[in-house]
Design a protein around this motif. Structure first.
Motif, PDB file in Angstrom:
ATOM      1  N   GLU A 165      11.383   7.578  15.458  1.00 53.52           N
ATOM      2  CA  GLU A 165      12.051   8.816  15.082  1.00 53.52           C
ATOM      3  C   GLU A 165      12.447   8.654  13.627  1.00 53.52           C
ATOM      4  O   GLU A 165      13.334   7.860  13.305  1.00 53.52           O
ATOM      5  CB  GLU A 165      13.274   9.057  15.955  1.00 53.52           C
ATOM      6  N   GLY A 166      11.743   9.375  12.750  1.00 54.91           N
ATOM      7  CA  GLY A 166      11.935   9.134  11.321  1.00 54.91           C
ATOM      8  C   GLY A 166      11.411   7.748  11.006  1.00 54.91           C
ATOM      9  O   GLY A 166      10.283   7.416  11.341  1.00 54.91           O
ATOM     10  N   LEU A 167      12.237   6.914  10.407  1.00 53.78           N
ATOM     11  CA  LEU A 167      11.836   5.542  10.099  1.00 53.78           C
ATOM     12  C   LEU A 167      12.416   4.522  11.067  1.00 53.78           C
ATOM     13  O   LEU A 167      12.142   3.331  10.963  1.00 53.78           O
ATOM     14  CB  LEU A 167      12.241   5.181   8.668  1.00 53.78           C
ATOM     15  N   VAL A 168      13.240   4.975  12.020  1.00 54.53           N
ATOM     16  CA  VAL A 168      13.832   4.059  12.999  1.00 54.53           C
ATOM     17  C   VAL A 168      12.920   4.012  14.224  1.00 54.53           C
ATOM     18  O   VAL A 168      12.604   5.040  14.810  1.00 54.53           O
ATOM     19  CB  VAL A 168      15.249   4.502  13.391  1.00 54.53           C
ATOM     20  N   SER A 169      12.492   2.805  14.577  1.00 53.40           N
ATOM     21  CA  SER A 169      11.544   2.649  15.678  1.00 53.40           C
ATOM     22  C   SER A 169      12.116   1.743  16.745  1.00 53.40           C
ATOM     23  O   SER A 169      12.969   0.906  16.475  1.00 53.40           O
ATOM     24  CB  SER A 169      10.235   2.080  15.138  1.00 53.40           C
ATOM     25  N   ARG A 170      11.604   1.933  17.970  1.00 56.21           N
ATOM     26  CA  ARG A 170      12.107   1.145  19.108  1.00 56.21           C
ATOM     27  C   ARG A 170      10.943   0.618  19.931  1.00 56.21           C
ATOM     28  O   ARG A 170       9.967   1.319  20.153  1.00 56.21           O
ATOM     29  CB  ARG A 170      12.998   2.007  19.993  1.00 56.21           C
ATOM     30  N   PHE A 171      11.130  -0.608  20.408  1.00 55.72           N
ATOM     31  CA  PHE A 171      10.224  -1.225  21.359  1.00 55.72           C
ATOM     32  C   PHE A 171      10.983  -1.366  22.662  1.00 55.72           C
ATOM     33  O   PHE A 171      12.022  -2.030  22.707  1.00 55.72           O
ATOM     34  CB  PHE A 171       9.787  -2.617  20.888  1.00 55.72           C
TER      35      PHE A 171
ATOM     36  N   ILE B 229      13.739  -1.379  14.938  1.00 57.28           N
ATOM     37  CA  ILE B 229      13.239  -1.789  13.624  1.00 57.28           C
ATOM     38  C   ILE B 229      13.569  -0.684  12.636  1.00 57.28           C
ATOM     39  O   ILE B 229      13.263   0.487  12.870  1.00 57.28           O
ATOM     40  CB  ILE B 229      11.725  -2.040  13.656  1.00 57.28           C
ATOM     41  N   ARG B 230      14.195  -1.084  11.526  1.00 52.77           N
ATOM     42  CA  ARG B 230      14.586  -0.126  10.491  1.00 52.77           C
ATOM     43  C   ARG B 230      14.215  -0.726   9.136  1.00 52.77           C
ATOM     44  O   ARG B 230      14.731  -1.767   8.757  1.00 52.77           O
ATOM     45  CB  ARG B 230      16.086   0.126  10.569  1.00 52.77           C
ATOM     46  N   PRO B 231      13.311  -0.068   8.369  1.00 51.81           N
ATOM     47  CA  PRO B 231      12.937  -0.607   7.065  1.00 51.81           C
ATOM     48  C   PRO B 231      13.905  -0.168   5.963  1.00 51.81           C
ATOM     49  O   PRO B 231      14.519   0.890   6.049  1.00 51.81           O
ATOM     50  CB  PRO B 231      11.559   0.003   6.819  1.00 51.81           C
ATOM     51  N   THR B 232      14.028  -1.004   4.953  1.00 49.53           N
ATOM     52  CA  THR B 232      14.739  -0.620   3.729  1.00 49.53           C
ATOM     53  C   THR B 232      13.818  -0.948   2.565  1.00 49.53           C
ATOM     54  O   THR B 232      13.320  -2.070   2.447  1.00 49.53           O
ATOM     55  CB  THR B 232      16.071  -1.379   3.567  1.00 49.53           C
TER      56      THR B 232
ATOM     57  N   GLY C 207      13.066   2.507  -3.837  1.00 45.50           N
ATOM     58  CA  GLY C 207      12.101   3.205  -4.674  1.00 45.50           C
ATOM     59  C   GLY C 207      10.779   3.532  -4.000  1.00 45.50           C
ATOM     60  O   GLY C 207       9.864   4.007  -4.657  1.00 45.50           O
ATOM     61  N   LEU C 208      10.655   3.283  -2.710  1.00 44.52           N
ATOM     62  CA  LEU C 208       9.426   3.611  -1.985  1.00 44.52           C
ATOM     63  C   LEU C 208       9.713   4.614  -0.886  1.00 44.52           C
ATOM     64  O   LEU C 208      10.734   4.526  -0.217  1.00 44.52           O
ATOM     65  CB  LEU C 208       8.846   2.377  -1.302  1.00 44.52           C
ATOM     66  N   GLU C 209       8.789   5.545  -0.705  1.00 47.32           N
ATOM     67  CA  GLU C 209       8.893   6.452   0.434  1.00 47.32           C
ATOM     68  C   GLU C 209       7.933   5.945   1.496  1.00 47.32           C
ATOM     69  O   GLU C 209       6.760   5.689   1.218  1.00 47.32           O
ATOM     70  CB  GLU C 209       8.528   7.878   0.018  1.00 47.32           C
ATOM     71  N   LEU C 210       8.448   5.768   2.707  1.00 45.43           N
ATOM     72  CA  LEU C 210       7.648   5.253   3.822  1.00 45.43           C
ATOM     73  C   LEU C 210       7.521   6.289   4.919  1.00 45.43           C
ATOM     74  O   LEU C 210       8.322   7.214   5.015  1.00 45.43           O
ATOM     75  CB  LEU C 210       8.304   3.998   4.411  1.00 45.43           C
ATOM     76  N   ARG C 211       6.522   6.105   5.769  1.00 49.61           N
ATOM     77  CA  ARG C 211       6.389   6.897   6.993  1.00 49.61           C
ATOM     78  C   ARG C 211       6.052   5.933   8.126  1.00 49.61           C
ATOM     79  O   ARG C 211       5.442   4.884   7.906  1.00 49.61           O
ATOM     80  CB  ARG C 211       5.347   7.995   6.848  1.00 49.61           C
TER      81      ARG C 211
END
Length: 82
Positions: free
Chosen positions: A15-21, A29-32, A35-39
């Protein structure tokens, strides 16, 4: 791209950038990335099986994080919590 693999039947969602297993308790899992845009997206993982499988031949899926635009250098930290 950054990939995280799991057994598909455990559940891989984003959901957005927050993912679940899995389900509660789930691995989150949450990326930081400065200066980068992620999907984030979820895809089946193609696996070539041999004579045996430690997972019982269960299908796999992977969570994939990609940069939105091409870049020359990227540093991404992933916060992984239980």
């Amino acid at each position: 791209s950054w990939l995280f693999q799991s057994k598909q039947d455990l559940g891989v969602t984003t959901e957005g950038l927050v993912s679940r297993f899995g389900t509660d308790p789930a691995v989150t899992i949450r990326p930081t990335a400065s200066g980068l845009e992620l999907r984030a997206s979820v895809h089946p993982t193609e696996v070539v099986w041999a004579y045996s499988s430690a997972s019982g031949f269960r299908p796999f899926a992977h969570l994939r994080y990609d940069t939105v635009a091409p870049c020359v250098q990227a540093v991404v930290e992933f916060e992984i919590t239980w």
